[in-house]
Motif scaffolding. Structure first.
Motif, short mmCIF file in Angstrom:
data_model
loop_
_atom_site.label_atom_id
_atom_site.label_comp_id
_atom_site.label_asym_id
_atom_site.label_seq_id
_atom_site.Cartn_x
_atom_site.Cartn_y
_atom_site.Cartn_z
N GLN A 117 0.84 -1.19 0.00
CA GLN A 117 0.00 0.00 0.00
C GLN A 117 0.88 1.25 0.00
O GLN A 117 2.05 1.21 0.39
CB GLN A 117 -0.92 0.02 1.23
CG GLN A 117 -1.92 -1.11 1.30
CD GLN A 117 -3.08 -0.92 0.36
OE1 GLN A 117 -3.35 0.19 -0.09
NE2 GLN A 117 -3.77 -2.01 0.04
N SER B 123 -3.28 1.14 -3.57
CA SER B 123 -2.60 -0.15 -3.57
C SER B 123 -1.70 -0.28 -4.80
O SER B 123 -2.09 0.08 -5.91
CB SER B 123 -3.63 -1.29 -3.56
OG SER B 123 -3.01 -2.54 -3.71
N ARG C 122 -0.29 -3.35 -5.32
CA ARG C 122 -0.25 -4.79 -5.50
C ARG C 122 -0.68 -5.16 -6.92
O ARG C 122 -1.41 -4.42 -7.57
CB ARG C 122 -1.16 -5.49 -4.48
CG ARG C 122 -0.74 -5.25 -3.03
CD ARG C 122 -1.82 -5.69 -2.07
NE ARG C 122 -1.44 -5.44 -0.68
CZ ARG C 122 -2.29 -5.48 0.33
NH1 ARG C 122 -3.56 -5.76 0.11
NH2 ARG C 122 -1.86 -5.24 1.56
N ARG D 15 -2.84 -6.81 -9.62
CA ARG D 15 -4.25 -7.15 -9.68
C ARG D 15 -4.55 -7.80 -11.03
O ARG D 15 -3.77 -7.70 -11.98
CB ARG D 15 -5.13 -5.91 -9.51
CG ARG D 15 -4.71 -5.01 -8.36
CD ARG D 15 -5.64 -3.84 -8.24
NE ARG D 15 -5.10 -2.81 -7.36
CZ ARG D 15 -5.76 -1.74 -6.97
NH1 ARG D 15 -7.00 -1.54 -7.39
NH2 ARG D 15 -5.21 -0.85 -6.18
N ASN D 16 -5.71 -8.42 -11.10
CA ASN D 16 -6.15 -8.97 -12.38
C ASN D 16 -7.67 -8.98 -12.45
O ASN D 16 -8.34 -8.99 -11.42
CB ASN D 16 -5.58 -10.39 -12.59
CG ASN D 16 -6.22 -11.41 -11.68
OD1 ASN D 16 -7.22 -12.04 -12.01
ND2 ASN D 16 -5.65 -11.57 -10.49
N PHE D 17 -8.17 -8.98 -13.64
CA PHE D 17 -9.61 -9.06 -13.87
C PHE D 17 -9.84 -9.66 -15.24
O PHE D 17 -8.95 -9.65 -16.10
CB PHE D 17 -10.28 -7.69 -13.77
CG PHE D 17 -9.95 -6.76 -14.90
CD1 PHE D 17 -10.75 -6.68 -16.03
CD2 PHE D 17 -8.82 -5.96 -14.84
CE1 PHE D 17 -10.44 -5.83 -17.08
CE2 PHE D 17 -8.50 -5.10 -15.88
CZ PHE D 17 -9.31 -5.04 -17.01
N VAL E 269 -3.63 -8.59 -16.29
CA VAL E 269 -2.88 -8.48 -15.03
C VAL E 269 -2.18 -7.13 -15.03
O VAL E 269 -1.42 -6.83 -15.95
CB VAL E 269 -1.86 -9.63 -14.90
CG1 VAL E 269 -1.15 -9.55 -13.55
CG2 VAL E 269 -2.53 -10.98 -15.07
N TRP E 270 -2.45 -6.31 -14.01
CA TRP E 270 -1.93 -4.94 -14.02
C TRP E 270 -1.52 -4.50 -12.63
O TRP E 270 -1.81 -5.16 -11.64
CB TRP E 270 -2.97 -3.98 -14.60
CG TRP E 270 -4.26 -3.94 -13.82
CD1 TRP E 270 -5.28 -4.86 -13.86
CD2 TRP E 270 -4.68 -2.93 -12.90
NE1 TRP E 270 -6.29 -4.48 -13.01
CE2 TRP E 270 -5.96 -3.30 -12.41
CE3 TRP E 270 -4.10 -1.76 -12.43
CZ2 TRP E 270 -6.66 -2.53 -11.49
CZ3 TRP E 270 -4.79 -0.98 -11.51
CH2 TRP E 270 -6.06 -1.37 -11.06
N GLN E 271 -0.84 -3.36 -12.60
CA GLN E 271 -0.31 -2.84 -11.33
C GLN E 271 -0.15 -1.33 -11.44
O GLN E 271 0.21 -0.81 -12.50
CB GLN E 271 1.05 -3.49 -11.04
CG GLN E 271 1.71 -3.07 -9.75
CD GLN E 271 3.06 -3.73 -9.55
OE1 GLN E 271 3.73 -4.07 -10.53
NE2 GLN E 271 3.47 -3.92 -8.32
N ARG F 293 -9.41 2.38 -11.66
CA ARG F 293 -9.87 0.99 -11.82
C ARG F 293 -10.84 0.88 -12.99
O ARG F 293 -10.70 0.00 -13.86
CB ARG F 293 -10.53 0.50 -10.53
CG ARG F 293 -9.63 0.53 -9.31
CD ARG F 293 -10.39 0.05 -8.09
NE ARG F 293 -9.63 0.22 -6.85
CZ ARG F 293 -9.63 1.34 -6.13
NH1 ARG F 293 -10.33 2.39 -6.53
NH2 ARG F 293 -8.91 1.43 -5.03
N THR G 49 -10.41 -0.96 -16.85
CA THR G 49 -11.38 -1.92 -17.35
C THR G 49 -11.93 -1.50 -18.72
O THR G 49 -11.98 -2.31 -19.66
CB THR G 49 -12.54 -2.06 -16.35
OG1 THR G 49 -12.03 -2.49 -15.09
CG2 THR G 49 -13.56 -3.08 -16.85
#
Length: 299
Positions: free
Chosen positions: A76, A108, A110, A112-114, A136-138, A153, A157
């Protein structure tokens, strides 16, 4: 990790204020336990100042320090804003004492993925297909992610789905010649092109793309049966081609071996008959029923 940096000379479409020119920088942060010690000293000061007119001063100092303490967990960050001005980001995990009277937003970093929705698009040949991808992204720049876009976010998307549509329409679903790039036959190539496309769209939000993979790919239901029949026909033609090529080689080998070994001397008519019989045997769908010739070769 896929990262695309566009030059600063590239101007966005629209008015010149469409781009928020801001970059992440470290914020001034002191060990939070030092702030706790100062608060303890202020408490001792307040006890000693009871009955005097200076009780408000240590109380104000304690409140300012207490509200400036920030805990940052691993993975974080804390984006620090002082009266509307970005002053930096605390990226190191721990207990920190930052600038008082500031607003901190946690972002964050970290991975992430979607998975995108199953999109229905037309491929390069105009055939409707359904396609989806896992992204997969950051967050790489917390300042851009916080201030350059309204919601990073949702931005990632939407831009990922837009890039997926563009890449899907640029390639055919299947390449019958096996010489070009197709969605089904060149998955790695398409995924790499999609990763670059998505990265180029989301860099303005301070986001890096780690990986993009196709998770779903199929013809649309209205043409799925027709395309399945076409694929089956192509498979049958390809199999027949291989069978004929193999049969021709076997016949050629048999004739050469018979001729070289002097086993039998065949004229052109008998060679043609032998070739015909061998091709029927080798290329037929059903096993042939052999007929034994007990007479002479020419009877």
């Amino acid at each position: 990790m896929t990262s695309v940096e566009l030059p600063d000379s590239v101007q966005p479409v629209g008015h010149s204020g469409a781009r928020v020119d801001i970059r992440q920088r470290p914020a001034l942060a002191i060990n939070g336990w030092l702030g706790v010690l100062v608060i303890a000293g202020c408490v001792w000061w307040m006890v000693a100042a009871v009955g005097s007119g200076w009780l408000w001063l240590p109380l104000v100092v304690s409140v300012l320090i207490l509200t400036a303490l920030e805990i940052v967990a691993p993975g974080q960050t804390a984006v620090v804003q002082f009266f509307g001005r970005y002053v930096g980001t605390v990226t190191r995990a721990g207990f920190w004492w930052v600038l008082p009277l500031t607003v901190r937003r946690r972002v964050s970093v970290r991975v992430r993925n979607f998975e995108t929705d199953h999109l229905k698009v037309n491929d390069a040949d105009g055939n409707p297909v359904e396609i989806a991808a896992i992204v997969v992204w950051q967050v790489a720049d917390t300042a851009k992610a916080t201030y350059a876009v309204d919601d990073y976010r949702n931005f990632v998307t939407v831009q990922a789905e837009s890039a997926l549509r563009h890449v899907a329409t640029s390639h055919p679903y299947d390449d019958t010649t096996d010489t070009g790039t197709s969605l089904r036959g060149s998955t790695d190539v398409v995924a790499a092109a999609l990763a670059v496309e998505v990265a180029a769209r989301v860099w303005i939000a301070g986001v890096e793309i780690v990986e993009v993979r196709i998770s779903h790919l199929a013809y649309a239901p209205e043409i799925a049966q027709a395309m399945l029949r076409r694929q089956q026909a192509n498979a049958v033609v390809a199999a027949r081609t291989r069978i004929v090529e193999g049969a021709v080689g076997m016949v050629e080998l048999a004739l050469n071996r018979l001729s070289e070994g002097g086993v039998v001397d065949l004229d052109e008519e008998r060679k043609a008959s032998m070739v015909s019989n061998l091709m029927v045997v080798l290329c037929g769908d059903q096993p042939p029923s052999p007929i034994v010739n007990t007479g002479s070769l020419y009877s």
